[in-house]
Scaffold this motif. Structure first.
Motif: not given
Length: 338
Positions: A276-296
């Motif tokens: 379910t992972q999604k990675i998108v670049p953050l505006a005006e930044s060299e970082a990225y935003y990660l979202t993923a459904i993972v086990p707790n």
């Protein structure tokens, strides 16, 4: 012709069922396995096949130290049915490299004849350079791999056989919590290899809850006279997914949200953390935003800790706080005077 064909197939099946040393198979067990495969033969005829026919043409050895007699092949016996090809040989070379860092030597040793076949085949192909391939391929486990715990060969043989044949075992087990040896009767249900330790999943005689036993802490083991018991409804995949080995912190998955550095984004794009992972670049930044459904579970949390400053967790809040507290404790250690 039909009788000849049936006899030939029975011989081939027997050759497949008889293990190499240090494995053993009793005449009784061999007869049962043949019957499971549709070959019905009386004990006397089976003994005659083993003693007067197969042992004349193969390095078949009889252990007559106890009854029923047990049979095995010489450890160095090589059988090529079918012959090994080059791609398969290279696959085995890679498998040996990888498994040697994860499994106990005795477990890897069970495959040593196949690994030897692979290396021998490649070494014999010196004219076209393929013999060099085995010296140019390596498999490295991800992360720091601890040296596998030492596991006695007799322990592995007895436990594996008991699991497959649905038999209980009597063991002397070193309890890590009590730091004392206990005598137990166990009913094997499964085996799981995790990192550098191999675990037996079993019921303890008199109890109905499934427990984990590190095989390297089994000091003595023998097949028991106690009838084997099955764990009703047990499924090994369901058991693992329940968090039995992942230190589950909650029954439900969580949505991980984090700011990640470019190297981590690159890593996860090639080897995702979850489907379910999604990675998108953050505006005006060299970082990225990660979202993923993972086990707790703590496994994922430890992985995040290992990423250090390359990951900034936004959610779940409990994980964010745990990582923050851990970082403060680590920093406090290094502020202390040595």
């Amino acid at each position: 012709m039909s009788d000849f064909r049936d006899t030939l197939f029975r011989y081939l099946t027997m050759l497949q069922l008889i293990p190499r040393s240090p494995g053993r198979i009793s005449t009784t067990a061999l007869k049962e396995k043949l019957e499971d495969r549709g070959f019905h033969i009386d004990t006397r005829s089976l003994q005659r096949d083993l003693r007067d026919r197969l042992s004349l043409h193969f390095p078949l050895i009889c252990d007559d130290s106890q009854k029923p007699y047990r049979w095995f092949f010489d450890r160095d016996f090589q059988c090529h049915l079918p012959a090994l090809d080059v791609p398969s040989a290279l696959t085995l070379v890679l498998a040996e490299e990888y498994l040697s860092g994860l499994l106990p030597p005795v477990v890897v040793g069970q495959l040593s004849p196949h690994f030897s076949d692979a290396r021998r085949l490649l070494d014999d192909l010196s004219n076209n350079g393929l013999s060099q391939w085995a010296r140019k391929v390596r498999a490295i486990p991800n992360g720091k791999a601890l040296i596998p715990a030492v596991l006695a060969e007799t322990t592995w043989q007895t436990v594996a056989q008991a699991l497959l044949e649905q038999k209980s075992i009597d063991v002397t087990y070193l309890s890590r919590t009590a730091e004392t040896e206990k005598n137990l009767t166990l009913h094997p249900q499964g085996i799981v290899s995790r990192h550098s330790v191999t675990y037996l999943l079993a019921l303890v005689e008199g109890f109905d809850d499934l427990r984990q036993f590190a095989l390297h802490r089994v000091k003595q083991v023998a097949v028991s006279d106690v009838s084997w018991q099955v764990k009703d409804g047990f499924d090994i995949d369901t058991y693992i997914k329940s968090g039995a080995f992942g230190y589950l912190q909650g029954p439900d998955d969580v949505t991980l949200e984090a700011e990640i550095a470019h190297p981590v984004a690159w890593l996860l794009q090639e080897t995702p953390l979850a489907k379910t992972q999604k990675i998108v670049p953050l505006a005006e930044s060299e970082a990225y935003y990660l979202t993923a459904i993972v086990p707790n579970d703590q496994q994922t949390l430890w992985w995040l800790m290992g990423m250090g400053a390359n990951v900034k967790v936004i959610a779940p809040v409990s994980w964010r706080e745990a990582l923050k507290n851990n970082a403060e404790q680590v920093l406090a250690h290094y502020r202390e005077k040595v």
